[in-house]
Design a protein around this motif. Structure first.
Motif, PDB file in Angstrom:
ATOM      1  N   SER A  24       1.268   0.453  -2.703  1.00 37.50           N
ATOM      2  CA  SER A  24       1.841   1.474  -1.821  1.00 37.50           C
ATOM      3  C   SER A  24       1.071   1.543  -0.501  1.00 37.50           C
ATOM      4  CB  SER A  24       1.798   2.840  -2.502  1.00 37.50           C
ATOM      5  OG  SER A  24       0.455   3.280  -2.619  1.00 37.50           O
ATOM      6  N   THR A  25       1.710   2.131   0.506  1.00 42.07           N
ATOM      7  CA  THR A  25       1.033   2.313   1.794  1.00 42.07           C
ATOM      8  C   THR A  25      -0.136   3.285   1.655  1.00 42.07           C
ATOM      9  OG1 THR A  25       2.614   4.036   2.435  1.00 42.07           O
ATOM     10  CG2 THR A  25       3.077   1.787   3.181  1.00 42.07           C
ATOM     11  N   GLY A  26       0.009   4.270   0.769  1.00 41.54           N
ATOM     12  CA  GLY A  26      -1.089   5.204   0.521  1.00 41.54           C
ATOM     13  C   GLY A  26      -2.314   4.499  -0.037  1.00 41.54           C
ATOM     14  N   ASN A  27      -2.089   3.529  -0.928  1.00 47.85           N
ATOM     15  CA  ASN A  27      -3.187   2.750  -1.480  1.00 47.85           C
ATOM     16  C   ASN A  27      -3.882   1.954  -0.379  1.00 47.85           C
ATOM     17  OD1 ASN A  27      -4.933   1.565  -3.285  1.00 47.85           O
ATOM     18  ND2 ASN A  27      -3.447   0.067  -4.026  1.00 47.85           N
ATOM     19  N   THR A  75       0.792  -4.938   5.040  1.00 49.02           N
ATOM     20  CA  THR A  75      -0.329  -5.147   4.128  1.00 49.02           C
ATOM     21  C   THR A  75       0.047  -4.703   2.723  1.00 49.02           C
ATOM     22  OG1 THR A  75      -1.900  -4.827   5.938  1.00 49.02           O
ATOM     23  CG2 THR A  75      -2.760  -4.610   3.708  1.00 49.02           C
ATOM     24  N   ALA A  76       0.700  -3.549   2.616  1.00 47.11           N
ATOM     25  CA  ALA A  76       1.132  -3.044   1.306  1.00 47.11           C
ATOM     26  C   ALA A  76       2.113  -4.029   0.665  1.00 47.11           C
ATOM     27  CB  ALA A  76       1.771  -1.671   1.463  1.00 47.11           C
ATOM     28  N   GLU A  77       3.011  -4.570   1.443  1.00 45.33           N
ATOM     29  CA  GLU A  77       3.979  -5.522   0.913  1.00 45.33           C
ATOM     30  C   GLU A  77       3.291  -6.795   0.410  1.00 45.33           C
ATOM     31  OE1 GLU A  77       7.726  -8.118   2.573  1.00 45.33           O
ATOM     32  OE2 GLU A  77       7.371  -6.136   3.446  1.00 45.33           O
ATOM     33  N   VAL A  78       2.343  -7.303   1.200  1.00 45.29           N
ATOM     34  CA  VAL A  78       1.622  -8.512   0.802  1.00 45.29           C
ATOM     35  C   VAL A  78       0.840  -8.285  -0.486  1.00 45.29           C
ATOM     36  CG1 VAL A  78      -0.298 -10.035   1.443  1.00 45.29           C
ATOM     37  CG2 VAL A  78       1.471  -9.500   3.116  1.00 45.29           C
ATOM     38  N   PRO A 105     -15.602  -4.518  -2.664  1.00 45.82           N
ATOM     39  CA  PRO A 105     -14.768  -4.940  -3.793  1.00 45.82           C
ATOM     40  C   PRO A 105     -13.580  -5.750  -3.264  1.00 45.82           C
ATOM     41  CG  PRO A 105     -15.249  -2.589  -3.917  1.00 45.82           C
ATOM     42  CD  PRO A 105     -15.745  -3.065  -2.588  1.00 45.82           C
ATOM     43  N   LYS A 106     -13.032  -6.625  -4.102  1.00 46.86           N
ATOM     44  CA  LYS A 106     -12.016  -7.560  -3.618  1.00 46.86           C
ATOM     45  C   LYS A 106     -10.775  -6.868  -3.057  1.00 46.86           C
ATOM     46  CE  LYS A 106      -9.936  -8.467  -8.103  1.00 46.86           C
ATOM     47  NZ  LYS A 106      -9.593  -9.454  -9.085  1.00 46.86           N
ATOM     48  N   GLY A 107     -10.374  -5.740  -3.625  1.00 47.82           N
ATOM     49  CA  GLY A 107      -9.201  -5.028  -3.110  1.00 47.82           C
ATOM     50  C   GLY A 107      -9.442  -4.481  -1.708  1.00 47.82           C
ATOM     51  N   SER A 110      -8.511   1.155   2.796  1.00 42.25           N
ATOM     52  CA  SER A 110      -9.009   0.899   4.148  1.00 42.25           C
ATOM     53  C   SER A 110     -10.076   1.918   4.536  1.00 42.25           C
ATOM     54  CB  SER A 110      -7.843   0.941   5.135  1.00 42.25           C
ATOM     55  OG  SER A 110      -8.285   0.741   6.442  1.00 42.25           O
ATOM     56  N   SER A 111      -9.799   3.184   4.239  1.00 44.25           N
ATOM     57  CA  SER A 111     -10.755   4.244   4.570  1.00 44.25           C
ATOM     58  C   SER A 111     -12.077   4.045   3.835  1.00 44.25           C
ATOM     59  CB  SER A 111     -10.141   5.601   4.206  1.00 44.25           C
ATOM     60  OG  SER A 111     -11.072   6.625   4.433  1.00 44.25           O
ATOM     61  N   ARG A 112     -12.005   3.752   2.535  1.00 44.93           N
ATOM     62  CA  ARG A 112     -13.223   3.533   1.754  1.00 44.93           C
ATOM     63  C   ARG A 112     -13.989   2.300   2.257  1.00 44.93           C
ATOM     64  NH1 ARG A 112      -9.841   4.109  -3.350  1.00 44.93           N
ATOM     65  NH2 ARG A 112      -9.607   6.348  -3.500  1.00 44.93           N
ATOM     66  N   ALA A 113     -13.234   1.246   2.533  1.00 46.05           N
ATOM     67  CA  ALA A 113     -13.876   0.003   2.986  1.00 46.05           C
ATOM     68  C   ALA A 113     -14.573   0.204   4.329  1.00 46.05           C
ATOM     69  CB  ALA A 113     -12.838  -1.113   3.091  1.00 46.05           C
TER      70      ALA A 113
END
Length: 173
Positions: free
Chosen positions: A139-142, A132-135, A112-114, A147-150
Motif C-alpha cells: 500500500s501507499t501507506g506502507n 513504488t507501492a505498485e513495484v 532492513p531490506k524493505g 520511507s519515514s522510518r528509513a
C-alpha cells in the motif's frame, strides 16, 4: 591538402570543437561516444574540406555530417553489445567526495531490506509513492511509513558516521 586550406581547416575546427563536442554529447548522451562521433565527423570534414568550404552554410554541412555519423553508429550491431557481465555504475557527481558516498552506502546497507528498497526506488529511482507501492506490491501507506522510518535511521547513521553529510541533510519528499 594545400597549406592554406589546411590552415583554414585547423582554424575552423579549433573555433568550433567545444560546440561540436557538446552537440555530439547531446545526441548520444555518452562522452566517449561523443568523442568518437566528433572524431569521425572531423575526419570526414578533412577529407572533403575543399568541397565543404564551398558550402553556403559550413556549420550546417558539418552538423549534417555529425548527425549521419551518429546515426551510422547507432545502426551498427556492435554498438548494442555489452562488453562485460554487468552495466557499469554511474559515476558520482564531482562535488561529492568518495568518503561521503561510502558513508551513504554503508548507511543504506544498514537498513532492513524493505526500507532500503523503498529508499532506493523513491529517491534514487525517482519513483512516486504510488509507483513504488505498485513495484513492491504494497500500500501507499506502507511506502510512506517505511520511507519515514528509513530516513530517520539514515539521518541518525549519517550524524554519527559522517558530520559533513549530516550537515547537508537527507530531505523528505
Amino acid at each position: 591538402m594545400r597549406p592554406d586550406l589546411e590552415r583554414e581547416y585547423v582554424e575552423y575546427v579549433t573555433a568550433r570543437l567545444p560546440r561540436l563536442h557538446r552537440t555530439a554529447y547531446l545526441l548520444c548522451a555518452d562522452a566517449h561516444q561523443a568523442d568518437d562521433i566528433v572524431q569521425t565527423t572531423l575526419t570526414a570534414l578533412y577529407v572533403n574540406w575543399k568541397r565543404a568550404v564551398g558550402a553556403d552554410n559550413l556549420d550546417g554541412y558539418v552538423h549534417r555530417i555529425m548527425v549521419r555519423r551518429y546515426l551510422d553508429e547507432r545502426r551498427r550491431r556492435w554498438s548494442k553489445v555489452l562488453l562485460g557481465d554487468r552495466v557499469p555504475e554511474l559515476s558520482v557527481p564531482a562535488d561529492h567526495a568518495v568518503e561521503e558516498r561510502e558513508a551513504l552506502m554503508a548507511a543504506l546497507r544498514s537498513l532492513p531490506k524493505g526500507q532500503r528498497a523503498v529508499v532506493v526506488l523513491r529517491f534514487f529511482g525517482d519513483l512516486s509513492i504510488e509507483a513504488t507501492a505498485e513495484v513492491l506490491g504494497c500500500s501507499t501507506g506502507n511506502v510512506k511509513s517505511q520511507s519515514s522510518r528509513a530516513l530517520a535511521t539514515l539521518r541518525k547513521a549519517l550524524d554519527v558516521r559522517h558530520p559533513v553529510m549530516a550537515a547537508q541533510g537527507v530531505k523528505d519528499s
